[in-house]
Design a protein around this motif. Structure first.
Motif, PDB file in Angstrom:
ATOM      1  N   LEU A 140      -0.932  18.410  -2.145  1.00 52.60           N
ATOM      2  CA  LEU A 140      -0.415  17.671  -0.993  1.00 52.60           C
ATOM      3  C   LEU A 140      -1.497  17.494   0.076  1.00 52.60           C
ATOM      4  CD1 LEU A 140       3.166  19.227  -0.633  1.00 52.60           C
ATOM      5  CD2 LEU A 140       2.551  16.997  -1.578  1.00 52.60           C
ATOM      6  N   ASP A 141      -2.326  18.500   0.261  1.00 54.54           N
ATOM      7  CA  ASP A 141      -3.418  18.359   1.229  1.00 54.54           C
ATOM      8  C   ASP A 141      -4.415  17.287   0.785  1.00 54.54           C
ATOM      9  OD1 ASP A 141      -2.232  20.325   2.745  1.00 54.54           O
ATOM     10  OD2 ASP A 141      -3.485  21.946   1.936  1.00 54.54           O
ATOM     11  N   GLU A 142      -4.758  17.300  -0.507  1.00 54.93           N
ATOM     12  CA  GLU A 142      -5.696  16.297  -1.014  1.00 54.93           C
ATOM     13  C   GLU A 142      -5.088  14.907  -0.949  1.00 54.93           C
ATOM     14  OE1 GLU A 142      -8.256  15.346  -5.114  1.00 54.93           O
ATOM     15  OE2 GLU A 142      -6.948  17.123  -4.961  1.00 54.93           O
ATOM     16  N   TYR A 143      -3.780  14.812  -1.264  1.00 52.99           N
ATOM     17  CA  TYR A 143      -3.097  13.522  -1.202  1.00 52.99           C
ATOM     18  C   TYR A 143      -3.057  12.991   0.225  1.00 52.99           C
ATOM     19  CZ  TYR A 143       0.827  10.232  -1.126  1.00 52.99           C
ATOM     20  OH  TYR A 143       1.622   9.134  -0.906  1.00 52.99           O
ATOM     21  N   GLY A 144      -2.768  13.874   1.190  1.00 53.02           N
ATOM     22  CA  GLY A 144      -2.718  13.444   2.577  1.00 53.02           C
ATOM     23  C   GLY A 144      -4.072  12.990   3.096  1.00 53.02           C
ATOM     24  N   ALA A 145      -5.142  13.660   2.648  1.00 51.93           N
ATOM     25  CA  ALA A 145      -6.481  13.277   3.107  1.00 51.93           C
ATOM     26  C   ALA A 145      -6.911  11.920   2.567  1.00 51.93           C
ATOM     27  CB  ALA A 145      -7.490  14.353   2.691  1.00 51.93           C
ATOM     28  N   ASN A 146      -6.444  11.544   1.389  1.00 52.42           N
ATOM     29  CA  ASN A 146      -6.869  10.292   0.783  1.00 52.42           C
ATOM     30  C   ASN A 146      -5.927   9.126   1.076  1.00 52.42           C
ATOM     31  OD1 ASN A 146      -9.282  10.911  -1.214  1.00 52.42           O
ATOM     32  ND2 ASN A 146      -7.847  12.617  -1.381  1.00 52.42           N
ATOM     33  N   SER A 147      -4.643   9.410   1.307  1.00 52.33           N
ATOM     34  CA  SER A 147      -3.685   8.322   1.484  1.00 52.33           C
ATOM     35  C   SER A 147      -3.281   8.115   2.934  1.00 52.33           C
ATOM     36  CB  SER A 147      -2.423   8.605   0.656  1.00 52.33           C
ATOM     37  OG  SER A 147      -1.735   9.747   1.153  1.00 52.33           O
ATOM     38  N   GLY A 148      -3.465   9.115   3.764  1.00 54.95           N
ATOM     39  CA  GLY A 148      -3.025   9.005   5.147  1.00 54.95           C
ATOM     40  C   GLY A 148      -1.576   9.389   5.348  1.00 54.95           C
ATOM     41  N   GLY A 163       1.048  12.287  -9.539  1.00 50.78           N
ATOM     42  CA  GLY A 163       0.336  13.550  -9.324  1.00 50.78           C
ATOM     43  C   GLY A 163       1.236  14.753  -9.515  1.00 50.78           C
ATOM     44  N   LEU A 164       2.476  14.682  -9.019  1.00 51.27           N
ATOM     45  CA  LEU A 164       3.413  15.787  -9.213  1.00 51.27           C
ATOM     46  C   LEU A 164       3.765  15.961 -10.687  1.00 51.27           C
ATOM     47  CD1 LEU A 164       5.810  15.166  -6.183  1.00 51.27           C
ATOM     48  CD2 LEU A 164       4.121  16.992  -6.409  1.00 51.27           C
ATOM     49  N   SER A 165       3.931  14.844 -11.383  1.00 43.83           N
ATOM     50  CA  SER A 165       4.231  14.937 -12.817  1.00 43.83           C
ATOM     51  C   SER A 165       3.063  15.532 -13.589  1.00 43.83           C
ATOM     52  CB  SER A 165       4.575  13.554 -13.369  1.00 43.83           C
ATOM     53  OG  SER A 165       5.696  12.995 -12.700  1.00 43.83           O
ATOM     54  N   LEU A 179      12.064  11.235  -5.582  1.00 41.57           N
ATOM     55  CA  LEU A 179      11.338  10.560  -4.518  1.00 41.57           C
ATOM     56  C   LEU A 179      12.074   9.289  -4.124  1.00 41.57           C
ATOM     57  CD1 LEU A 179       7.533  10.142  -4.306  1.00 41.57           C
ATOM     58  CD2 LEU A 179       8.951   8.133  -4.020  1.00 41.57           C
ATOM     59  N   PHE A 180      12.303   9.123  -2.824  1.00 41.66           N
ATOM     60  CA  PHE A 180      12.884   7.897  -2.281  1.00 41.66           C
ATOM     61  C   PHE A 180      12.253   7.634  -0.919  1.00 41.66           C
ATOM     62  CE2 PHE A 180      15.963   5.540   0.256  1.00 41.66           C
ATOM     63  CZ  PHE A 180      16.216   4.452  -0.572  1.00 41.66           C
ATOM     64  N   LEU A 238       0.825  -1.211   0.000  1.00 46.29           N
ATOM     65  CA  LEU A 238       0.000   0.000   0.000  1.00 46.29           C
ATOM     66  C   LEU A 238       0.854   1.254   0.000  1.00 46.29           C
ATOM     67  CD1 LEU A 238      -2.758  -1.049   2.567  1.00 46.29           C
ATOM     68  CD2 LEU A 238      -2.964  -0.916   0.073  1.00 46.29           C
ATOM     69  N   PHE A 239       1.961   1.196   0.727  1.00 44.15           N
ATOM     70  CA  PHE A 239       2.861   2.349   0.752  1.00 44.15           C
ATOM     71  C   PHE A 239       3.422   2.630  -0.642  1.00 44.15           C
ATOM     72  CE2 PHE A 239       7.257   3.906   1.090  1.00 44.15           C
ATOM     73  CZ  PHE A 239       7.044   5.111   1.718  1.00 44.15           C
ATOM     74  N   CYS A 240       3.857   1.581  -1.365  1.00 45.75           N
ATOM     75  CA  CYS A 240       4.399   1.760  -2.714  1.00 45.75           C
ATOM     76  C   CYS A 240       3.342   2.311  -3.665  1.00 45.75           C
ATOM     77  CB  CYS A 240       4.944   0.433  -3.234  1.00 45.75           C
ATOM     78  SG  CYS A 240       6.374  -0.198  -2.333  1.00 45.75           S
ATOM     79  N   LEU A 241       2.105   1.801  -3.545  1.00 46.36           N
ATOM     80  CA  LEU A 241       1.027   2.316  -4.389  1.00 46.36           C
ATOM     81  C   LEU A 241       0.745   3.789  -4.120  1.00 46.36           C
ATOM     82  CD1 LEU A 241      -1.475  -0.695  -4.279  1.00 46.36           C
ATOM     83  CD2 LEU A 241      -0.001  -0.011  -6.183  1.00 46.36           C
ATOM     84  N   ALA A 242       0.771   4.164  -2.839  1.00 44.20           N
ATOM     85  CA  ALA A 242       0.529   5.574  -2.502  1.00 44.20           C
ATOM     86  C   ALA A 242       1.652   6.458  -3.028  1.00 44.20           C
ATOM     87  CB  ALA A 242       0.396   5.712  -0.983  1.00 44.20           C
ATOM     88  N   GLU A 243       2.907   5.984  -2.927  1.00 43.84           N
ATOM     89  CA  GLU A 243       4.030   6.768  -3.454  1.00 43.84           C
ATOM     90  C   GLU A 243       3.932   6.910  -4.963  1.00 43.84           C
ATOM     91  OE1 GLU A 243       6.861   8.126  -1.418  1.00 43.84           O
ATOM     92  OE2 GLU A 243       4.990   7.994  -0.309  1.00 43.84           O
ATOM     93  N   GLU A 244       3.444   5.884  -5.649  1.00 42.00           N
ATOM     94  CA  GLU A 244       3.267   5.982  -7.092  1.00 42.00           C
ATOM     95  C   GLU A 244       2.216   7.034  -7.436  1.00 42.00           C
ATOM     96  OE1 GLU A 244       3.847   5.135 -11.124  1.00 42.00           O
ATOM     97  OE2 GLU A 244       5.019   4.601  -9.333  1.00 42.00           O
TER      98      GLU A 244
END
Length: 582
Positions: free
Chosen positions: A83-91, A34-36, A60-61, A23-29
């Protein structure tokens, strides 16, 4: 705009186990894509990079992210919303206390505003990211102390293991490990195998074993087997004083291999833009550049007004020819051509600035205010070149509107230049090089005594890569002639300040001429010698000889003045003063 680097640390709220890592790898992807996407949609402006180099948007690492972007408020707000939207959806929430902000030198004034928008403190360079020092400018030894300490620790552990197991690590072992399976090693073995048993012993001999009393001493078997290679070796000049052999990088001038030289050697050359040097002037700021983007009607009206100030007709044909084309410039009086260049550069810069205000600051456009803004910028530049004048009757409307005179602000300065004879008992040699292309190049020089009388002259045609190469060869030939004729009081005069500098710093000489140059310095230490610089206005005789050498094949030595330098030689003999305007 300025460069902005944001180093973010993400606080992970996942649990433990293989599923959590997935799940962590999927969230990082998702974060990376999203940044790209922000960059591809133009919501974040990437940093400026050289041509044909794609600017990085982020690195990103694991839970460390570095974002590279321009420091405009629109992009910063878009980044924080994502980043706010990403944090709200991914934790995964950005830990702003552990994050840092790095800004460019053009963003210092807006530092407080940027920190308030991001809520992140400013960091300081250098810092370490993934074990690699991140710094600005040239590398310093202290940046790599941590890496050097790790290498020392690793080597120390190897030494301990070698003592425990009784292993011996000679210096050749490392070379064998590095080169035994390399492509160069396999080619070298193939070449030495095909040379034959008789010639193989010569391959392992050092170069110094084939030099006797300062001359080449090649084995007869080698000369008979490879006559072309032997002739190339015999043409190589040998140093008078003993020197240490070292490898050189032929592409570079210094012979040293750098990343810049490697990039230049593999990159394609950019086309020459002839108008760059033409429009450059200290009154035109280098930052004033850009492109035009606005309403066609407004742009047409604005340029028509500028053309009226110079009494020019504006049409579509003028746009096709170019604002700085010879046809446009030739239609203007001589003093107005420089003012026209100032007007074009300032107009482009003002249009670019106004376009940014309309797009990013939501300003309302007014043609009258824009013309006033252009006139202020235009006058600031032009007043650095032209003199102020309350009345400019009879001149162009542009001069009258700006309150300037077509006359220069200051009278041009000049330097008197005159050839001077050497002291009694000395000989002065003037040298010069001529370079029009690598195939059309040459050098020349002439010797004169204390009375200005002709003692000899030379001219040669050569194939070189630059004008400075021709200048260097002219000096080498002049000293070679003086050495062969046992002249012991020599005054060398050249119009190249770089050649004069080479006498004080011989290590800067191009590697192709380093041996001959050091031999010349050895000769100058045994005689009375001095070297000075003269402007080209006082070096016209040597210049004529260099041009003759470039246009005629072979090498020529004259014992009497040739006819084509008679006028220059006569003016030098009469001590005529020339003037160099600066």
């Amino acid at each position: 705009m300025g460069k902005l680097v944001v180093s973010l640390t993400v606080h992970v709220e996942f649990g433990k186990g293989p599923l959590s890592l997935l799940l962590f790898c999927l969230a990082e992807e998702v974060l990376s894509r999203g940044l790209s996407r922000l960059v591809s949609r133009g919501k974040i402006t990437p940093i400026a990079t050289p041509k044909k180099v794609s600017p990085p948007s982020h690195v990103l690492f694991a839970d460390d992210i570095m974002v590279f972007m321009q420091s405009n408020s629109r992009g910063i707000k878009a980044l924080m919303r994502f980043l706010d939207e990403y944090g709200a959806n991914s934790g995964q929430i950005v830990n702003k206390a552990k994050s840092s902000l790095f800004i460019g030198k053009y963003v210092v004034r807006r530092k407080v505003i940027i920190q308030r928008l991001l809520g992140i403190r400013e960091g300081s360079l250098p810092f370490t990211y993934l074990g690699v020092p991140i710094f600005k400018g040239c590398p310093k030894p202290e940046y790599f102390c941590a890496i050097a300490d790790k290498v020392r620790c690793k080597l120390s552990s190897w030494k301990v293991l070698s003592k425990i197991f009784g292993l011996d690590w000679p210096e050749e072992a490392l070379a064998n490990v590095l080169f035994q399976d390399s492509l160069a090693g396999r080619r070298w073995k193939t070449v030495t195998h095909n040379l034959g048993l008789e010639l193989q012993p010569f391959i392992k001999e050092p170069v110094c074993n084939f030099i006797t009393n300062g001359n080449w001493s090649l084995p007869s078997l080698f000369v008979s087997s490879f006559p072309a290679l032997a002739n190339q070796i015999l043409e190589v000049s040998l140093p008078i004083n003993r020197m240490v052999d070292k490898a050189i990088w032929p592409v570079s001038t210094s012979g040293q291999f750098t990343s810049k030289d490697a990039y230049i050697s593999i990159s394609t050359s950019n086309p020459i833009i002839p108008w760059c040097k033409f429009i450059w002037h200290k009154a035109v700021q280098p930052q004033k550049h850009g492109y035009l983007e606005s309403s066609p009607c407004v742009i047409h009206s604005f340029w028509s007004w500028i053309f009226q100030l110079f009494r020019l007709s504006f049409s579509n044909q003028t746009e096709d020819l170019g604002l700085l084309s010879p046809m446009v410039l030739d239609s203007l009086p001589a003093p107005s051509r420089k003012l026209w260049c100032f007007a074009v550069c300032n107009a482009i810069w003002c249009i670019w600035t106004e376009r940014n205000k309309l797009r990013f600051d939501d300003k309302v456009f007014s043609l009258a205010n824009f013309k006033h803004f252009f006139l202020l910028s235009f006058k600031d530049s032009a007043s650095l070149y032209f003199a102020l004048c309350s009345s400019s009757l009879g001149s162009l409307p542009a001069f009258q509107l700006l309150g300037l005179s077509p006359l220069r602000l200051k009278a041009p300065k000049f330097i008197p230049v005159r050839w001077a004879p050497p002291p009694v008992g000395w000989l002065k040699v003037n040298t010069d090089g001529s370079f029009r292309s690598p195939e059309v190049a040459g050098f020349g020089g002439l010797f004169r005594d204390s009375d200005g009388l002709f003692k000899g002259a030379f001219a040669h045609r050569v194939i070189v890569n630059s004008a400075i190469d021709a200048e260097i060869l002219a000096v080498i030939e002049a000293l070679r002639v003086a050495w062969a004729r046992s002249w012991t009081h020599i005054w060398l005069e050249t119009d190249s300040t770089l050649v004069v500098h080479y006498f004080n710093s011989p290590n800067l000489i191009p590697w192709r001429f380093r041996v001959e140059w050091l031999n010349c310095l050895h000769f100058t230490q045994s005689i009375h010698f001095r070297v000075t610089h003269i402007y080209r206005e006082g070096n016209s005789s040597a210049d004529a000889l260099a041009n003759y050498g470039a246009q005629n094949d072979g090498s020529i030595w004259w014992t009497s003045p040739p006819r084509f330098i008679a006028g220059f030689y006569g003016r030098d003999l009469s001590y005529v003063t020339h003037y160099r305007y600066v």
